[in-house]
Design an enzyme around this catalytic site. Structure first.
Site, short mmCIF file in Angstrom:
data_model
loop_
_atom_site.label_atom_id
_atom_site.label_comp_id
_atom_site.label_asym_id
_atom_site.label_seq_id
_atom_site.Cartn_x
_atom_site.Cartn_y
_atom_site.Cartn_z
N CYS A 74 -1.09 6.62 2.54
CA CYS A 74 -0.98 5.32 1.89
C CYS A 74 0.07 5.43 0.79
O CYS A 74 -0.05 6.27 -0.10
CB CYS A 74 -2.34 4.95 1.30
N CYS A 185 4.91 0.75 3.70
CA CYS A 185 3.45 0.65 3.68
C CYS A 185 3.01 1.08 5.06
O CYS A 185 3.60 0.67 6.07
CB CYS A 185 3.03 -0.80 3.40
N1 DGL Z 1 -1.40 1.13 3.71
C1 DGL Z 1 -1.20 1.10 2.33
C2 DGL Z 1 0.16 1.55 1.87
O1 DGL Z 1 0.78 2.33 2.55
C3 DGL Z 1 -1.92 0.13 1.46
C4 DGL Z 1 -2.04 -1.30 1.85
C5 DGL Z 1 -3.02 -2.01 0.94
O2 DGL Z 1 -4.18 -1.62 0.95
O3 DGL Z 1 -2.62 -2.92 0.21
O4 DGL Z 1 0.62 1.18 0.84
#
Ligand code: DGL
Length: 267
Positions: A74, A185
């Protein structure tokens, strides 16, 4: 902790499955435990302090399971938590993900790179430092896309809703001159087809699953912790609702996976 210990991977939800996919390919012999912190998704609009608290909880959970490594799949959590996490668990291999700014800076001809990520990532000091270090000469244009996270969490990867959500942000960054787009993301690779269609076929879309998996493999090898034979295993857990994760995982990764709930203490 030994070679046979597990690797813990987590994200706010199912986005990190885009990283897990690459890890399974690069490291086919490893026992993997993926946690979707669905009870707290999205991370993108939470405070850094909140995201850090969740990172501590998940790291403590993986350590309680004798993990040999942890992947923060993440960008938002990496930006908020990777340094303090490493301080808290100095003996654990901890791998983070960050937007592919460096390869984007090499690829751009226009000198403009577009970055899609969460508000939390784009506002973080870590992101500012990354841009300054890797792309000081490049003009970076940003677009937070919380709606894209929501769509992926609902299993909507194509169709009119997705096309409508993707069209305006992509057009804005293309109009600003971006000829390379960074998917900053881990949810966004699941919308790749729609983003590519909106951007045009020649625009590179950069994600980081494969390089992160290679780096994890290198780190395990360096520490004498890489498994080189035997079948890999995968368990998926959620701090939310297991049947929902099972349905999404079969759509995004593979059908018939072992899915359950994270013990209450870590939710
Ligand atoms: N998948 C996540 C990232 O790479 C977070 C997305 C979220 O929960 O807002 O930032």
């Amino acid at each position: 902790m030994s070679r046979d210990s597990l690797i813990g991977v987590y994200d706010s939800g199912v986005g990190g499955l885009s990283v897990l996919r690459a890890i399974r390919e690069a490291l086919p012999h490893e026992p993997l435990l993926y946690v979707a912190d669905t009870a707290h998704v999205p991370y993108g609009d939470k405070t850094q302090a909140f995201v850090l608290r969740r990172a501590y909880a998940l790291a403590d959970y993986f350590v309680s399971r004798q993990a040999k490594a942890m992947v923060v799949a993440c960008n938002t959590a990496t930006a908020a938590a990777i340094a303090p996490l490493r301080q808290r668990h100095p003996d654990l291999i901890i791998i983070g993900v960050e937007p592919a700014i460096k390869p984007a800076a090499h690829l751009t001809h226009s000198g403009v790179v577009g970055v899609f990520a969460t508000t939390g990532t784009l506002a973080s000091p870590k992101f500012a430092t990354l841009v300054q270090r890797e792309a000081p000469e490049v003009h970076i244009v940003l677009h937070p896309c919380p709606e894209w996270v929501r769509l992926v969490e609902q299993g909507k990867l194509s169709g009119p809703d997705v096309d409508a959500a993707v069209r305006t942000p992509v057009a804005a960054l293309r109009a600003a001159g971006a000829d390379v787009l960074v998917l900053g993301c881990t949810h966004f690779p699941f919308l790749r087809d729609a983003i590519q269609a909106a951007a045009g076929p020649d625009v590179p879309l950069l994600e980081t699953g494969a390089p992160v998996a290679r780096w994890l493999k290198h780190q395990l090898h360096q520490h004498g912790l890489l498994r080189t034979d035997g079948a890999g295993t995968l368990r998926l857990e959620t701090t939310g609702h297991a049947p929902t994760l099972a349905a999404l995982a079969s759509q995004l990764l593979a059908p018939g996976l072992d899915v359950g709930e994270t013990p209450a203490r870590w939710r």
